[in-house]
Design a protein around this motif. Structure first.
Motif, PDB file in Angstrom:
ATOM      1  N   TRP A  48       0.832  -1.208   0.000  1.00  0.00           N
ATOM      2  CA  TRP A  48       0.000   0.000   0.000  1.00  0.00           C
ATOM      3  C   TRP A  48       0.867   1.260   0.000  1.00  0.00           C
ATOM      4  O   TRP A  48       0.568   2.233  -0.693  1.00  0.00           O
ATOM      5  N   CYS A  72       3.912   1.619  -1.214  1.00  0.00           N
ATOM      6  CA  CYS A  72       4.500   1.801  -2.546  1.00  0.00           C
ATOM      7  C   CYS A  72       3.472   2.367  -3.533  1.00  0.00           C
ATOM      8  O   CYS A  72       3.783   3.268  -4.319  1.00  0.00           O
ATOM      9  N   LEU A  73       2.252   1.852  -3.485  1.00  0.00           N
ATOM     10  CA  LEU A  73       1.213   2.336  -4.390  1.00  0.00           C
ATOM     11  C   LEU A  73       0.816   3.776  -4.086  1.00  0.00           C
ATOM     12  O   LEU A  73       0.292   4.483  -4.958  1.00  0.00           O
ATOM     13  N   SER A  74       1.086   4.224  -2.849  1.00  0.00           N
ATOM     14  CA  SER A  74       0.753   5.594  -2.452  1.00  0.00           C
ATOM     15  C   SER A  74       1.908   6.560  -2.667  1.00  0.00           C
ATOM     16  O   SER A  74       1.852   7.709  -2.211  1.00  0.00           O
ATOM     17  N   THR A 110       7.532   4.362  -2.328  1.00  0.00           N
ATOM     18  CA  THR A 110       8.448   3.270  -2.664  1.00  0.00           C
ATOM     19  C   THR A 110       9.836   3.488  -2.075  1.00  0.00           C
ATOM     20  O   THR A 110      10.462   2.553  -1.542  1.00  0.00           O
TER      21      THR A 110
END
Length: 453
Positions: free
Chosen positions: A51, A53-55, A58
């Protein structure tokens, strides 16, 4: 990266699992297995990292994984190398002898780690006090002094300080904590001496006679491992800007110690197993992954919290005692990077006064409970297997509140306060502690004074 409040939930659940699972009968048996700990850590950590990384976080996840590798490499190297060192012998179990042994442990803890120092000292303390009936207090103070407070002087001493170094605190900065270290360890050693004088005076004469006649000189086994410890110290001090090389050097030193060292010392005398360090590795992968959004949230909202040196000391300390001191330290470290303190120097983005408060709180309050720092339970377990009746979880907290907390309150007043009146209050508390111990010593004069040839 904008983190909602629920982003803290995985981190909180991870810490609560570490603190509570061992105390719930239905879970304790399963939680003992490192595979279960690893599964819990990954179930919480991997979705959190995904989550993040997707936000857009990263790089934060990558940085956390890099810190995790460095953290585990250091702890594993110290654990493996210290596991090849054994101090045998059976000295006279007098208050003076025991106090000296604890003092040595409090000194070396900063250089071989609190875990290494505790594992090195607990066995000679058990052998030395084998003939005595009243000895549980000796291992309680081993936890207080050797397994916690003694590790204040270098990043090698205790995991929180190493986490700080990974975040930019210079290796030598922790030497500035020598005043609180000496103050705290000195008062605790004096209190221990007073308690042991009282216990020694109440021992049955037959136990003292047995102790006087059954003695073996101290002998160091596996001394060559101190060369590898020196390599670890040098790698931390000199290779801070080269993390990959540092990790390789540390693991190589640990591997050499394990492969070349005396296996009889490691396996028979020390009973070396991989379980403790595997447990740390399993738990901390979950901690490092789940703490990424939690730390980012705290960094963004730290300015709204009523923080000063005393609240940072108390909060980081109490939470370190009931949770785990390394992630607790990191939490308040990140919060403090968003604070300013005019007129005070800044180290690694944190005002020095606040950095001192967090470091002192996280390290020393790790002794508040059996779960505050890794070596605590290890000392308790080894002592109980040797027949020592250690206090329960709550009973140990009672000892810590009575003998540790007044010393820490006094230390905070003396070394963190800016007002002379608060420092004076701290000195009065210290004098009260010393006065209590002096009275205890005076009331318990040693009746076992028959000369021993």
């Amino acid at each position: 990266m904008d983190v909602p409040g629920w982003g803290l939930v995985p981190f909180v659940v991870m810490l609560l699992a570490i603190a509570i699972a061992p105390m719930i009968p239905a879970l304790a048996h399963h939680w003992e297995r490192n595979g279960v700990k690893l599964a819990a850590a990954l179930v919480l950590g991997v979705p959190t990292a995904a989550w993040t990384c997707l936000s857009g976080g990263t790089s934060l996840v990558g940085h956390a994984l890099g810190e995790y590798v460095q953290f585990i490499a250091l702890l594993a190297s110290l654990y493996v190398i210290s596991g090849g060192i054994h101090l045998s012998g059976d000295l006279r179990a007098t208050p003076r002898t025991n106090t000296i042994l604890l003092g040595i442990g409090g000194l070396i803890a900063s250089f071989i780690g609190t875990t290494g120092a505790a594992m090195l000292l607990v066995r000679p303390l058990l052998a030395t006090n084998r003939e005595r009936a009243l000895k549980a207090h000796t291992f309680i103070f081993t936890i207080l002094i050797v397994a916690n407070c003694g590790g204040l002087l270098t990043p090698l001493g205790d995991p929180p300080l190493y986490i700080g170094m990974l975040r930019g605190v210079p290796f030598a900065w922790t030497f500035t904590l020598w005043g609180p270290w000496l103050f705290t360890c000195g008062l605790l050693l004096f209190t221990y001496y007073a308690l042991d004088r009282r216990a020694y005076a109440r021992e049955h004469p037959s136990a003292i006679a047995w102790d006087d006649t059954d003695r073996t000189p101290l002998r160091l086994h596996g001394g060559a491992n101190f060369i590898w410890l020196a390599v670890i110290v040098a790698s931390v001090a000199l290779l801070g800007d080269h993390p990959v090389i540092k990790v390789v050097v540390q693991l190589a030193a640990a591997g050499a110690s394990y492969l070349i060292g005396d296996r009889d010392v490691r396996l028979r005398l020390n009973g070396f197993t991989w379980a403790p360090i595997l447990e740390v590795a399993a738990l901390f992968i979950g901690i490092f992954l789940t703490m990424v959004p939690a730390l980012e949230f705290l960094r963004l909202h730290a300015h709204a919290l009523p923080l000063n040196q005393f609240s940072l000391f108390a909060a980081s300390g109490v939470l370190s005692g009931v949770l785990d001191n390394a992630p607790t330290y990191l939490t308040f470290f990140e919060m403090s990077t968003q604070l300013t303190l005019p007129g005070h120097a800044v180290v690694a983005g944190v005002p020095v006064l606040y950095l001192e408060a967090i470091s002192l709180g996280a390290v020393t309050f790790g002794a508040l409970t059996y779960i505050g720092n890794g070596p605590n339970f290890m000392v308790r377990s080894i002592a109980e297997r040797a027949g020592v009746r250690m206090p329960s979880f709550g009973g140990y907290i009672g000892w810590a509140v009575r003998y540790l907390v007044p010393v820490l309150v006094s230390m905070a007043c003396v070394f963190l306060a800016q007002e002379w009146i608060v420092r004076g209050v701290g000195l009065l508390i210290a004098l009260a502690v010393v006065g209590r111990d002096v009275v205890m010593i005076a009331r318990n004069r040693d009746p076992h004074t028959v000369p021993v040839p």
